[in-house]
Design an enzyme around this catalytic site. Structure first.
Site: not given
Ligand SMILES: [Mg+2]
Length: 347
Positions: A9, A103-104
């Site tokens: 993350d 983003d993960e």
């Molecule tokens: Mg994040």
């Protein structure tokens, strides 16, 4: 550990990219998203979090908390470029990767030659070297625990949860940390005196089903360290949407339009975060007498162009009649794919 699953993350992703690209934003309370007053905060820098600002908060509230914050629209094409760069690093190292948002991602490792911690450190260093960004990682033997671990000591975190650490590592965590328990369920459980995971251990399966609905059993197992979900390479999304039932039925088209516009802002944030394109826009209305209508329209090509989507929402809204009071309104985007926008032909 038998299965190795890592959850990666990026830290305050949009804000970190902006601070990297624009030195004048560094060390400042920077808020991406929420430029207009009805918008929502997409991501904010750690400096902004000190004021209590969080992702998903209305920009109205964020401005009140931090009037001197820097609010920017953000450059989503740049975020997508950095995101692709990071995911290509993860893919290089892992055996299977499941992207959860821009983003993960979950990454599964089979037959590791090195220790998982060494691999994670190497990936973190590589991401920093190639993009200038820090990424937090959680290592465990299932998705639930890996995600929990990546959140453990953000930013730039690295945390391992082994099967020996379960369940005692979970005892003192607030139930809001249980992935899959929404805000509504958390509130409901808080009201009957359940605040920590240790409180949940006192109840049997039927309680979970009764209080947490269809995910109840899943959650019963998760807090005992059991989560059989696989890391799936390909992800299909059918639709994203939101709706609201009003406390008092609405009579004015202006009110409905404002509410739908607010939904539209939220969903645009959502598709930017998930890095997807959409084709169809639908508005759903339920009248006071429980009759329903649904109106929709589709683009010729998949898009994430905000102006086009807003125009389309207004087109669809024109089809909605206000001849009766309205008790519920909703907006949904469907026909969703991952990928890049095709150039729209103007002719
Ligand atoms: Mg994040």
């Amino acid at each position: 550990m038998s299965r190795i699953i890592m959850h990666f993350d990026l830290d305050a992703f949009f804000a970190s990219v902006e601070q990297l690209d624009n030195p004048e934003y560094r060390g400042k309370a920077l808020i991406v998203g929420g430029v207009s007053d009805r918008g929502v905060v997409s991501t904010c820098s750690y400096e902004a979090r000190k004021y209590g600002i969080r992702s998903g908060m209305s920009s109205y509230k964020a401005r009140k908390l931090c009037p001197n914050g820097i609010f920017i629209r953000g450059s989503h094409s740049r975020y997508r470029e950095v995101s692709r760069n990071v995911f290509s690093i993860l893919e290089r190292y892992g055996d299977a990767m499941e992207k959860m948002s821009i983003d993960e991602a979950y990454v599964e490792f089979k037959d590791c030659q090195k220790s998982p911690v060494e691999i994670a450190r190497e990936i973190k260093a590589k991401v920093l070297e190639e993009t200038g960004l820090t990424i937090s990682v959680g290592i465990s033997y299932n998705k639930f625990l890996a995600k929990l671990a990546s959140d453990w000591n953000k930013p730039d975190g690295l945390k391992v949860i082994t099967n020996k650490m379960v369940p005692h590592i979970l005892y003192d965590l607030p139930i809001s940390k249980v992935h899959g328990l929404g805000k509504k369920s958390v509130d409901k459980l808080n009201r009957i005196g359940i605040f920590y995971i240790r409180d949940l251990y006192k109840y049997d399966k039927s309680f979970f089903e009764q209080y947490m609905g269809k995910w109840g059993l899943e959650i019963y197992h998760r807090i005992r360290g059991i989560d059989k979900r696989k890391v799936e390479g390909h992800h299909e999304r059918k639709s994203i949407g939101t709706e609201r039932t009003f406390k008092t039925d609405l009579e004015s088209m202006e009110d409905i339009r404002n509410i739908i516009h607010g939904f539209c802002d939220q969903l645009i944030e959502d598709i930017n975060k998930k890095d997807v394109l959409i084709k169809t826009v639908s508005v759903k209305i339920k009248y006071y007498d429980f009759t329903n209508i649904s109106r929709s329209n589709s683009f010729t090509n998949y898009t994430r162009n905000e102006d086009l989507i807003r125009q389309m929402v207004d087109e669809v809204l024109k089809e909605v009649k206000m001849d009766k009071k309205i008790r519920l309104a909703g907006l949904t985007f469907s026909n969703i794919i991952e990928g890049e926008e095709e150039q729209m032909s103007l002719f």
